[in-house]
Design an enzyme around this catalytic site. Sequence first.
Site: not given
Length: 581
Positions: A283, A483, A279
């Site tokens: 990002d 995300s 994750e």
Amino acid sequence: MGVRGRRWALALCAVAWSCAAALLLEADQPFRVPDGWSHAGRVPADHSVELTLALRQRGIARLHRLIRTVSDPGSPQYGRFLTLEELRRLIQPSPGAVAAVEKWLRSSGVEECRSVTTRDFLQCRMAASVAERLLPGAEFHRYAQGGRSVVRSPRPYGVPEDIAPHIDFVGGLHRFPAERKVVSRAWAKKEAEWERSKGARAAFHLGVTPSILRKRYNMTAEDVGQLANNSQACAQFLEQYFHQADVAEFMELFGSSFRHRSSVDRVVGPQGRGKAGLEASLDVEYIMSTGANISTWVFSNAGRHESQEPFLEWLLVLSNTSAVPWVHSVSYGDAEDSLSRAYVERLNVEFMKAAARGLTVLFASGDDGSGCRREPGGNHTFRPSFPASSPYVTTVGGTSFRNPFLVTEEVTDYISGGGFSNVFSMPDYQAAAVQQFLRSAPALPPESYFNRGGRAYPDLAALSDNYWVVSNRVPLPWVSGTSASTPVVAGMVALINDRRLRRGLAPLGFLNPALYGLRRRGHRDAIYDVTRGCHVSCLDGAVQGRGFCAGPAWDPVTGWGTPNFPRLLEALGPPPDAPHK
Ligand SMILES: *[C@@H]1O[C@H](CO)[C@@H](O)[C@H](O)[C@H]1NC(C)=O
Ligand SMILES: *[C@@H]1O[C@H](CO)[C@@H](O)[C@H](O)[C@H]1NC(C)=O
Ligand SMILES: *[C@@H]1O[C@H](CO)[C@@H](O)[C@H](O)[C@H]1NC(C)=O
Ligand SMILES: *[C@@H]1O[C@H](CO)[C@@H](O)[C@H](O)[C@H]1NC(C)=O
Ligand SMILES: *[C@@H]1O[C@H](CO)[C@@H](O)[C@H](O)[C@H]1NC(C)=O
């Protein structure tokens, strides 16, 4: 708080030695030990805990009015944002309230407290026994998961009756760090598929890469940051880190067609040396792909102390730092109903504070469609997510390519989070758009599933399916979720800020009033309207797994749709006649 607090005060007498005049705070905060965590016993009396006191602010009504005028492009005050100092003067707690709280803390033997610039938080360190005396009812226990542990109180806590009016809540007692498993939907299944077919299928399948995104959203080689003094950020709340080496390798593999940076400029908070998190890598790699050549910060708040709440830590850093990036991408969320009302409302004020300063805060809308919850009676309702449901953030949903082999039309990604808040009522800026949807949607879920008067989200969307990410030096396909779409949109907002700042204009700040006004102001083509597909919801006879469906204009699945960068820049960037600075 008053009524509920009083009702609970009686029950408290049974459990606390100082039942004299204590009121429970956050009595509606459920205490649930998340799966995977186990109880590891009560902590010793001298164990040190760090609690975060959210002091009651003043001037919220004025703050509300101010945001309306500084965020509305039609207002003469548009872009007249406050500095952190000015914000402090507007909202800081009254000196009398601060004095009363400090006196209470000192008289209980709490000496070690730190405040923030806006003076509306106090973070205090004390022995568990002191904290238990300070907050009657609280009892500190340790919970462990793998190598991690947190200290929390399974029992409700109170504060003296004369202190209660000065405190919204005390952080570090009930909420566990949120897990973020929003990435790589059907990961196992897809990985198996990938393994089976190896290169053959992959060569044909179109994974999302920076150049695919830039092509789809019509970004040219010129659409990169030019200003040294502009920045963008993402925030991490797990013990999850990105590696600079992954960013460099990602850009080497995928960044040849546009000017970009290959490393993060600043990490605020601990940056551990463990394995990189998928994750965290996602990002950083994607905010730097649309917000190309823009200085990037990472706020890393794993929670340094066992009794901290990492998400709260991030908000404290924002309230204690005058110069922070103008744009923040956050992929984090909890079910609205798993949080106390006092907490959710106070966090909403924190987002208002960001809006008043001209910060753009973007949240992922979540990866569970409309969500689903079984009510005590046995019936289902949808389950909105927070902070996605805050009226003061911009919430980003997800799409996929209609034909995965062509960079053309986007449709709903069925996981795209969306719906209506049960806590926040519908803000003015979106009322017309949402009413239009409710009036014209060919089929809506039954009224009992959602609050049609609530803040509706998401606000817009971007591709969220099948991204390539480099993590621990390995390029991985099939990474999906909102995300992914959130940093993509954040990078574009940072790029529009770059063009505005170069002409001496204010940054965009809180985006929603401008976003919902685009069509009205004649910028219909700034957003590509996603009109096909529905997202998932409850598997029951009434809705049969279907939540809301996308349609023309705004909808609670993909918001207004996905950005068409050059037109969005025309709509929100500097007017052609603005002088160069
Ligand atoms: C806020 O910043 C000041 C000045 O740098 C520092 O002394 C204080 O400890 C900070 N507060 C918190 C809660 O970290
Ligand atoms: C990249 O950004 C720097 C400032 O940070 C600027 O000097 C440079 O010209 C930019 N590159 C391009 C191609 O615009
Ligand atoms: C850069 O931006 C910060 C705030 O983000 C500001 O305080 C500072 O004055 C700016 N510097 C220049 C050279 O414009
Ligand atoms: C559950 O839903 C049914 C059908 O809408 C309704 O008749 C019933 O009263 C509901 N039960 C509860 C406990 O809300
Ligand atoms: C990009 O531009 C083309 C034509 O110039 C347009 O058809 C397309 O819709 C644009 N892309 C998006 C996402 O709007």
